[in-house]
Design an enzyme around this catalytic site. Sequence first.
Site, PDB file in Angstrom:
ATOM      1  N   GLU A  59      -6.992  -0.525 -11.515  1.00 33.94           N
ATOM      2  CA  GLU A  59      -6.710   0.663 -10.719  1.00 33.94           C
ATOM      3  C   GLU A  59      -5.711   1.570 -11.432  1.00 33.94           C
ATOM      4  O   GLU A  59      -4.871   2.214 -10.785  1.00 33.94           O
ATOM      5  CB  GLU A  59      -6.201   0.274  -9.333  1.00 33.94           C
ATOM      6  N   HIS A  71       2.186   0.552  -7.470  1.00 30.63           N
ATOM      7  CA  HIS A  71       1.091   0.249  -6.552  1.00 30.63           C
ATOM      8  C   HIS A  71       1.160  -1.241  -6.253  1.00 30.63           C
ATOM      9  O   HIS A  71       1.267  -2.052  -7.173  1.00 30.63           O
ATOM     10  CB  HIS A  71      -0.265   0.603  -7.173  1.00 30.63           C
ATOM     11  N   HIS A  75       0.201  -4.542  -3.075  1.00 29.76           N
ATOM     12  CA  HIS A  75      -0.603  -4.983  -1.923  1.00 29.76           C
ATOM     13  C   HIS A  75       0.249  -5.860  -1.006  1.00 29.76           C
ATOM     14  O   HIS A  75      -0.077  -7.033  -0.788  1.00 29.76           O
ATOM     15  CB  HIS A  75      -1.815  -5.791  -2.396  1.00 29.76           C
ATOM     16  N   HIS A 128      -5.361  -1.973   2.128  1.00 32.76           N
ATOM     17  CA  HIS A 128      -5.272  -2.100   0.676  1.00 32.76           C
ATOM     18  C   HIS A 128      -3.817  -2.320   0.236  1.00 32.76           C
ATOM     19  O   HIS A 128      -3.525  -3.327  -0.395  1.00 32.76           O
ATOM     20  CB  HIS A 128      -5.867  -0.832   0.045  1.00 32.76           C
TER      21      HIS A 128
END
Length: 191
Positions: A21, A40, A42, A108
Amino acid sequence: MREVGLDGTGPVHSGWAPPGEILIHSEVLRSRPEVTAVVHAHPPAVVAASVAGLPWLPLVGSYDIPAARLAHEGIPVWHRSALVRRRDLAEQMVTCLGARPVVVLRGHGLVAVGEGDPAHAVAQAVTRALAVNSLARTMLAVAATGAPLRAIPDEDIAELPDLGPAFNVSAMWRHLAARAEHEGPPVPLRT
Ligand SMILES: [Zn+2]
């Protein structure tokens, strides 16, 4: 840590590959020139709170001032749960982020950004991500009691000062570094 270009190419060593990603990072960096770090992650609490559709409100005040201020000023939620492997999806996510420091990705995780000097920006993005995670955990705990989620009053928000990066970022970063030293791997990670 490996350095690659915004398109994911670069001298990547054998056995390593750019993250799948990477567009989450590169499209934010392209569209927000002031941003120099993108986190980023999760976090399970953020994923659960977003799937439950809970509102991202300033539920607590001085317990977590950065979280309260983030929520008061607005935490956008991108409602796609897709793996962000295509530029059009990354662009949608970036549009949802807008000029804000964080965006929740429903089902997500989250994206948080930092600005300015890169070393500070990494710490800023990480501490913002942790503030969203802290808020999500509180949201889930309150929701589990059956009580409604209510924002604290504006008059209390007005009594929450911005304690500045020396406290919100640097002190938290020192705390995290100390924890990593005590709780992390006993030997240096392989390079
Ligand atoms: Zn992801």
